[in-house]
Design a protein around this motif. Structure first.
Motif, PDB file in Angstrom:
ATOM      1  N   PHE A  93       1.837   3.834  -7.346  1.00 47.25           N
ATOM      2  CA  PHE A  93       2.582   3.104  -6.301  1.00 47.25           C
ATOM      3  C   PHE A  93       2.253   1.613  -6.281  1.00 47.25           C
ATOM      4  N   LYS A 146      -2.254   1.312  14.626  1.00 48.02           N
ATOM      5  CA  LYS A 146      -1.743   0.025  14.159  1.00 48.02           C
ATOM      6  C   LYS A 146      -0.416   0.185  13.431  1.00 48.02           C
ATOM      7  N   ASN A 191     -11.615   1.369   9.455  1.00 47.17           N
ATOM      8  CA  ASN A 191     -10.258   1.836   9.752  1.00 47.17           C
ATOM      9  C   ASN A 191      -9.861   2.915   8.752  1.00 47.17           C
ATOM     10  N   LYS A 229     -14.293  -8.386   6.978  1.00 51.28           N
ATOM     11  CA  LYS A 229     -13.852  -6.994   6.790  1.00 51.28           C
ATOM     12  C   LYS A 229     -13.557  -6.849   5.303  1.00 51.28           C
ATOM     13  N   GLY A 244      -9.314   0.080   5.923  1.00 51.56           N
ATOM     14  CA  GLY A 244      -8.959   1.498   5.761  1.00 51.56           C
ATOM     15  C   GLY A 244      -8.257   1.844   4.474  1.00 51.56           C
ATOM     16  N   GLN A 285       6.237   0.960  -0.118  1.00 52.79           N
ATOM     17  CA  GLN A 285       7.169  -0.070  -0.616  1.00 52.79           C
ATOM     18  C   GLN A 285       7.492   0.251  -2.069  1.00 52.79           C
ATOM     19  N   GLU A 331      -4.713   6.561   0.879  1.00 56.38           N
ATOM     20  CA  GLU A 331      -3.416   7.031   0.345  1.00 56.38           C
ATOM     21  C   GLU A 331      -3.016   8.325   1.046  1.00 56.38           C
ATOM     22  N   ASN A 347       1.115  -5.630  -0.718  1.00 57.61           N
ATOM     23  CA  ASN A 347       2.387  -5.023  -0.331  1.00 57.61           C
ATOM     24  C   ASN A 347       3.582  -5.908  -0.678  1.00 57.61           C
ATOM     25  N   GLY A 353      -7.152   2.644   0.474  1.00 51.77           N
ATOM     26  CA  GLY A 353      -7.600   3.607  -0.537  1.00 51.77           C
ATOM     27  C   GLY A 353      -7.494   5.056  -0.106  1.00 51.77           C
TER      28      GLY A 353
END
Ligand code: V47
Length: 354
Positions: A65, A281, A206, A132, A167, A246, A171, A313, A169
């Motif tokens: 992806f 979120k 996350n 982060k 958060g 996407q 998937e 993205n 990885g």
């Protein structure tokens, strides 16, 4: 007790209950999710002022992806020097960012220090900035590449100044689907184990879920329940982030994309099923800002941040390459009937705008 009685009495849902939510009318589902959101947050919607930096796109792994990593579909390899990263940050700090979110590909050529020392350099120059950084997928890669345990990598992250873990990885946890979309990288069990170790250090992270590709509704519920189980043990997840797939410039062949209704249902179900993860979120980058604003009516209480620049993205088609201005963010939230509240990375409120 039937499903509606459970929903009305805030009873925890089983896997079968959760799956049955997808058959419910969208607006009814939204009403249940909104009720939970309103009880916890009223009309507040959180956002933060942050900067994303993706220091390298050279990757040992091939996720079907992914349009970001350098490959035959994306021949433009790059690796930033620490000086380049610091000078990028200089302007962002002037613009008032409170958080830098650093995620890289799995580059075997840089050495471990390149991954870690940048955090120390950032902290030395900008001690107030929240770092982060490093997804569980990166931690797994570093542990394998440099022959260290996960705990050793985590200890190094703490030593070099990482404050929280993003958060990425995760998937989709279902092993069969995972093999098809990102076989070879961190497994689901390893992803969960790494977050557990991080939480055991009294640190927050996350959790994401990539959906809208070849996974089923059942796979999404399974993903949520595995996260809920870990959260019961550690209480270390701050936010759940459903990422909408996407489709551009990658290798995954997907013909059926989720409708807006399916995306909103997934947000609402996340809010209901993940009764122990406080924040949901709607990452505007993958849902589009319009749907993220509507997701506020389906359980979402956080829209992420201003970002400034986004590479992962946007490479796959999202309209996020240049982030969003803070004033625009605030206006959009206000005009949709909610109250924008700036938060820090650990969800402390920093400013409320009436
Ligand atoms: O793990 C890659 C996803 C993630 C595509 O923790 C894709 O606050 C959609 O995890 N379509 C990285 N998604 C981004 C991420 C994240 C973003 C914002 C906030 C936080 C947080 C975490 O991006 C990857 C992967 O799941 N991704 N390619 C794609 N074609």
């Amino acid at each position: 007790m039937n499903l509606k009685e459970k929903l009305e009495n805030n009873i925890r849902l089983s896997y079968d209950d959760a799956l049955a939510l997808y058959d419910m009318d969208l607006l009814e589902l939204g009403t249940y999710a909104s009720k939970i959101r309103e009880e916890r947050f009223g009309k507040k919607t959180y956002y933060n002022v942050n900067r994303h930096i993706n220091p390298t796109n050279i990757c040992k792994d091939v996720c079907q992806f992914c349009a970001y990593s350098a490959s035959r579909k994306n021949p433009n390899q790059y690796t930033m020097t620490h000086e380049e990263i610091l000078s990028t940050l200089e302007n962002s700090v002037k613009n008032g960012i409170k958080e830098v979110h650093i995620v890289s590909a799995h580059n075997p050529n840089t050495g471990l220090k390149w991954y870690l020392e940048i955090f120390k350099k950032i902290k030395e120059r900008y001690p107030q900035l929240h770092v982060k950084a490093l997804t569980a997928a990166e931690i797994h890669f570093l542990s394998q590449e440099y022959n260290k345990t996960y705990q050793e990598i985590i200890d190094l992250m703490c030593k070099y100044g990482v404050d929280s873990m993003p958060g990425g990885g995760a998937e989709i946890f279902d092993e069969d689907v995972r093999k098809r979309v990102c076989g070879g990288k961190v497994t689901s069990a390893q992803w969960l184990e790494i977050h557990k170790l991080w939480h055991n250090m009294d640190k927050k992270s996350n959790a994401t879920m990539l959906f809208g590709h070849i996974e089923t509704r059942a796979n999404r519920i399974d993903h949520m329940i595995r996260l809920r189980d870990l959260q019961d043990q550690t209480n270390g997840f701050n936010a759940f982030i459903p990422l909408v797939y996407q489709k551009e410039n990658n290798f995954l062949k997907v013909t059926d994309f989720p409708t807006a209704q399916e995306i909103l249902k997934t947000f609402a179900i996340s809010r209901i099923v993940l009764d122990n993860i406080p924040n949901l979120k709607a990452y505007w980058v993958t849902s589009s800002i319009k749907l993220a604003l509507i997701a506020q009516e389906f359980g979402a209480n956080d829209l992420d941040g201003t970002i400034e620049k986004e590479s992962i993205n946007s490479a796959a088609g999202a309209a996020s390459a240049n982030g969003m201005r803070q004033t625009e963010f605030i206006d959009l939230i206000k005009n949709s009937g909610f109250t924008p509240v700036e938060r820090d990375s650990l969800y402390h409120e920093t400013a409320t705008l009436k």
